[in-house]
Design an enzyme around this catalytic site. Structure first.
Site, PDB file in Angstrom:
ATOM      1  N   GLY A  26     -17.171  -5.350  10.340  1.00 15.20           N
ATOM      2  CA  GLY A  26     -16.184  -5.013   9.315  1.00 15.20           C
ATOM      3  C   GLY A  26     -16.670  -5.274   7.896  1.00 15.20           C
ATOM      4  O   GLY A  26     -16.093  -4.780   6.927  1.00 15.20           O
ATOM      5  N   LYS A  28       0.798  -1.237   0.000  1.00 13.23           N
ATOM      6  CA  LYS A  28       0.000   0.000   0.000  1.00 13.23           C
ATOM      7  C   LYS A  28       0.828   1.283   0.000  1.00 13.23           C
ATOM      8  O   LYS A  28       0.381   2.308  -0.506  1.00 13.23           O
ATOM      9  CB  LYS A  28      -0.946   0.018   1.210  1.00 13.23           C
ATOM     10  CG  LYS A  28      -2.120  -0.931   1.076  1.00 13.23           C
ATOM     11  CD  LYS A  28      -3.057  -0.803   2.267  1.00 13.23           C
ATOM     12  CE  LYS A  28      -4.264  -1.700   2.103  1.00 13.23           C
ATOM     13  NZ  LYS A  28      -5.233  -1.573   3.205  1.00 13.23           N
ATOM     14  N   ASN A  47      -4.988   1.975  -1.493  1.00 12.35           N
ATOM     15  CA  ASN A  47      -5.552   0.614  -1.563  1.00 12.35           C
ATOM     16  C   ASN A  47      -6.210   0.341  -2.913  1.00 12.35           C
ATOM     17  O   ASN A  47      -6.567  -0.790  -3.208  1.00 12.35           O
ATOM     18  CB  ASN A  47      -6.548   0.359  -0.424  1.00 12.35           C
ATOM     19  CG  ASN A  47      -7.889   1.025  -0.667  1.00 12.35           C
ATOM     20  OD1 ASN A  47      -7.960   2.114  -1.229  1.00 12.35           O
ATOM     21  ND2 ASN A  47      -8.963   0.390  -0.267  1.00 12.35           N
ATOM     22  N   GLY A  60      -5.607   1.379  17.605  1.00 13.58           N
ATOM     23  CA  GLY A  60      -4.680   1.055  16.527  1.00 13.58           C
ATOM     24  C   GLY A  60      -4.238   2.304  15.792  1.00 13.58           C
ATOM     25  O   GLY A  60      -4.911   3.353  15.854  1.00 13.58           O
ATOM     26  N   ALA A  61      -3.080   2.206  15.151  1.00  8.50           N
ATOM     27  CA  ALA A  61      -2.553   3.357  14.397  1.00  8.50           C
ATOM     28  C   ALA A  61      -1.876   2.885  13.108  1.00  8.50           C
ATOM     29  O   ALA A  61      -1.002   3.545  12.578  1.00  8.50           O
ATOM     30  CB  ALA A  61      -1.553   4.134  15.263  1.00  8.50           C
ATOM     31  N   GLY A  62      -2.294   1.702  12.613  1.00 13.60           N
ATOM     32  CA  GLY A  62      -1.741   1.186  11.366  1.00 13.60           C
ATOM     33  C   GLY A  62      -2.502   1.735  10.160  1.00 13.60           C
ATOM     34  O   GLY A  62      -3.149   2.785  10.251  1.00 13.60           O
ATOM     35  N   GLY A  63      -2.421   1.006   9.052  1.00 13.86           N
ATOM     36  CA  GLY A  63      -3.017   1.480   7.799  1.00 13.86           C
ATOM     37  C   GLY A  63      -4.510   1.739   7.902  1.00 13.86           C
ATOM     38  O   GLY A  63      -4.998   2.794   7.477  1.00 13.86           O
ATOM     39  N   ALA A  64      -5.255   0.786   8.474  1.00 14.76           N
ATOM     40  CA  ALA A  64      -6.706   0.944   8.557  1.00 14.76           C
ATOM     41  C   ALA A  64      -7.047   2.119   9.477  1.00 14.76           C
ATOM     42  O   ALA A  64      -7.919   2.944   9.169  1.00 14.76           O
ATOM     43  CB  ALA A  64      -7.342  -0.346   9.067  1.00 14.76           C
TER      44      ALA A  64
HETATM   45  P1  NDP Z   1      -1.288  -2.661  10.298  1.00 14.86           P
HETATM   46  O1  NDP Z   1      -0.328  -3.792  10.452  1.00 14.86           O
HETATM   47  O2  NDP Z   1      -0.931  -1.506   9.448  1.00 14.86           O
HETATM   48  O3  NDP Z   1      -1.665  -2.063  11.759  1.00 14.86           O
HETATM   49  C1  NDP Z   1      -2.022  -2.907  12.819  1.00 14.86           C
HETATM   50  C2  NDP Z   1      -2.349  -2.063  14.044  1.00 14.86           C
HETATM   51  O4  NDP Z   1      -2.870  -2.931  15.051  1.00 14.86           O
HETATM   52  C3  NDP Z   1      -1.142  -1.367  14.656  1.00 14.86           C
HETATM   53  O5  NDP Z   1      -1.544  -0.142  15.211  1.00 14.86           O
HETATM   54  C4  NDP Z   1      -0.716  -2.356  15.755  1.00 14.86           C
HETATM   55  O6  NDP Z   1      -0.085  -1.709  16.845  1.00 14.86           O
HETATM   56  C5  NDP Z   1      -2.049  -2.854  16.217  1.00 14.86           C
HETATM   57  N1  NDP Z   1      -1.964  -4.180  16.820  1.00 14.86           N
HETATM   58  C6  NDP Z   1      -1.698  -5.352  16.168  1.00 14.86           C
HETATM   59  N2  NDP Z   1      -1.718  -6.382  17.044  1.00 14.86           N
HETATM   60  C7  NDP Z   1      -1.952  -5.836  18.266  1.00 14.86           C
HETATM   61  C8  NDP Z   1      -2.065  -6.388  19.583  1.00 14.86           C
HETATM   62  N3  NDP Z   1      -1.957  -7.698  19.802  1.00 14.86           N
HETATM   63  N4  NDP Z   1      -2.319  -5.537  20.603  1.00 14.86           N
HETATM   64  C9  NDP Z   1      -2.437  -4.206  20.385  1.00 14.86           C
HETATM   65  N5  NDP Z   1      -2.321  -3.622  19.164  1.00 14.86           N
HETATM   66  C10 NDP Z   1      -2.091  -4.434  18.125  1.00 14.86           C
HETATM   67  O7  NDP Z   1      -2.630  -3.360   9.795  1.00 14.86           O
HETATM   68  P2  NDP Z   1      -3.851  -2.647   9.015  1.00 14.86           P
HETATM   69  O8  NDP Z   1      -4.173  -1.385   9.699  1.00 14.86           O
HETATM   70  O9  NDP Z   1      -3.570  -2.631   7.568  1.00 14.86           O
HETATM   71  O10 NDP Z   1      -5.024  -3.704   9.236  1.00 14.86           O
HETATM   72  C11 NDP Z   1      -5.635  -3.880  10.499  1.00 14.86           C
HETATM   73  C12 NDP Z   1      -6.814  -4.805  10.345  1.00 14.86           C
HETATM   74  O11 NDP Z   1      -7.831  -4.147   9.597  1.00 14.86           O
HETATM   75  C13 NDP Z   1      -6.487  -6.092   9.603  1.00 14.86           C
HETATM   76  O12 NDP Z   1      -7.073  -7.160  10.304  1.00 14.86           O
HETATM   77  C14 NDP Z   1      -7.167  -5.904   8.254  1.00 14.86           C
HETATM   78  O13 NDP Z   1      -7.599  -7.122   7.696  1.00 14.86           O
HETATM   79  C15 NDP Z   1      -8.354  -5.037   8.639  1.00 14.86           C
HETATM   80  N6  NDP Z   1      -8.900  -4.228   7.546  1.00 14.86           N
HETATM   81  C16 NDP Z   1     -10.251  -4.285   7.316  1.00 14.86           C
HETATM   82  C17 NDP Z   1     -10.804  -3.510   6.328  1.00 14.86           C
HETATM   83  C18 NDP Z   1     -12.272  -3.587   6.090  1.00 14.86           C
HETATM   84  O14 NDP Z   1     -12.720  -3.070   5.072  1.00 14.86           O
HETATM   85  N7  NDP Z   1     -13.066  -4.158   6.981  1.00 14.86           N
HETATM   86  C19 NDP Z   1      -9.998  -2.621   5.485  1.00 14.86           C
HETATM   87  C20 NDP Z   1      -8.596  -2.609   5.828  1.00 14.86           C
HETATM   88  C21 NDP Z   1      -8.083  -3.402   6.824  1.00 14.86           C
HETATM   89  P3  NDP Z   1       1.489  -1.382  16.889  1.00 14.86           P
HETATM   90  O15 NDP Z   1       1.656  -0.073  16.154  1.00 14.86           O
HETATM   91  O16 NDP Z   1       1.783  -1.283  18.319  1.00 14.86           O
HETATM   92  O17 NDP Z   1       2.178  -2.538  16.199  1.00 14.86           O
END
Ligand code: NDP
Length: 285
Positions: A248, A70, A91, A130-134
């Site tokens: 979701g 992405k 995306n 969370g602070a990842g891509g989604a």
């Molecule tokens: P990323 O890897 O970019 O981000 C993951 C985030 O989750 C980070 O902030 C990470 O924290 C946190 N995290 C992961 N595991 C844990 C844990 N055990 N405890 C606490 N925090 C945790 O992933 P994405 O953002 O791309 O995707 C996240 C989810 O969203 C996926 O399951 C994906 O399938 C889903 N998704 C669903 C969509 C939909 O349309 N419904 C669209 C896009 C995504 P840290 O920074 O500390 O690592």
């Protein structure tokens, strides 16, 4: 004259085998009688440039990108939408007569899934786990849709702080980062709480984010990005406290519907797409 050539769309990712988007896009193409295909394609990180070149030379109408492409795809494109530029991730790619335009429909899909059920973001206080891509996409689009305050809760401080700063600098919403402490309290003033982490995704369906579920109130809206299982433990706990829940699937279908329209120029048959995905994910094929 005969016309045997199908219009191509699909997704590039690695891993990608379990990405269910094909189910909803193909259901939409069938419902409208379009000669389009959606292909689920495994592309390794080092082959992304070749795959994007293939999009051009094979005249794909567009392509979705998922992990780990992405962000890396950005310099390979000709143009970015405003949201994709702010979020810093793409995306969806739209092939506009050879010009590849990068979009990000993840967050817009979330906003639209709420709107469809009569929930507006305007003036709302939103807490995102969370602070990842989604999370980035949801935070930015919620702020652009008028949310008043965005609170980012994340395990890793640096990415949480960075996302809060991004929202503050690029939108008019207030934004703050809150460290993820044990049994996190959800403030009473929260209107919308979202799990934007993968916690609870199959095969990890027994787990749920570490929050104090008794601080969820019955006037809150609670949403999950996890779509398999459709109703996660997180949503079950919230619903047990009287909160209104959004799965979701709604977000996934709404972003898929937007992509469908970008690629075909046609309004997406959202209900058909939703039913196809729900049936698939509930194992009732
Ligand atoms: P990323 O890897 O970019 O981000 C993951 C985030 O989750 C980070 O902030 C990470 O924290 C946190 N995290 C992961 N595991 C844990 C844990 N055990 N405890 C606490 N925090 C945790 O992933 P994405 O953002 O791309 O995707 C996240 C989810 O969203 C996926 O399951 C994906 O399938 C889903 N998704 C669903 C969509 C939909 O349309 N419904 C669209 C896009 C995504 P840290 O920074 O500390 O690592």
């Amino acid at each position: 004259m005969a016309h045997y050539r199908a219009e191509l769309t699909g997704v590039f990712g690695d891993p990608v085998d379990d990405n269910p988007t094909i189910v909803l896009e193909e259901a939409g193409y069938r419902a409208l009688g379009l000669n389009y295909r959606y292909l689920t394609i495994r592309v390794l990180p080092e082959d992304l440039q070749s795959a994007i070149d293939a999009v051009r030379v094979m005249h794909f109408r567009g392509i979705n990108l998922t992990m780990p492409h992405k962000i890396k795809v950005i310099p390979m494109l000709d143009e970015l939408s405003q949201a994709a530029g702010i979020i810093g991730a793409v995306n969806t790619v739209i092939n506009d007569n050879g010009r590849l335009i990068g979009e990000n429909t993840d967050g817009k899909g979330f906003v639209r899934s709420l709107k469809r059920e009569g929930v507006e973001l305007s003036g709302k206080e939103v807490m995102i786990l969370g602070a990842g891509g989604a999370a980035r996409a949801i935070a930015v689009e919620s702020a652009l849709a008028g949310a008043q305050k965005i609170t980012i809760v994340n395990r890793t401080e640096s990415s949480g702080l960075e996302l809060a700063q991004l929202v503050r600098s690029q939108t008019t919403a207030c934004a703050e980062y809150v460290p993820w402490t044990e049994k996190l309290t959800v403030p009473e003033s929260t209107d919308i709480l979202i799990n934007a982490t993968p916690i609870g995704f199959t095969p990890d369906q027994g787990s749920r984010p570490d929050i104090d579920y008794d601080t969820i109130r019955d006037d809150m809206i609670v949403s999950d990005v996890v779509f398999d299982p459709v109703e996660t433990e997180f949503l079950k706990e919230a619903s047990g406290r009287g909160a209104r829940i959004f799965t979701g699937i709604g977000m996934l279908v709404q972003q898929g519907a937007m992509n469908f329209t970008f690629w075909t120029g046609r309004e997406a048959p959202v209900d058909v797409m939703y039913d196809a995905l729900e049936k698939e994910l509930s194992g009732n094929k």
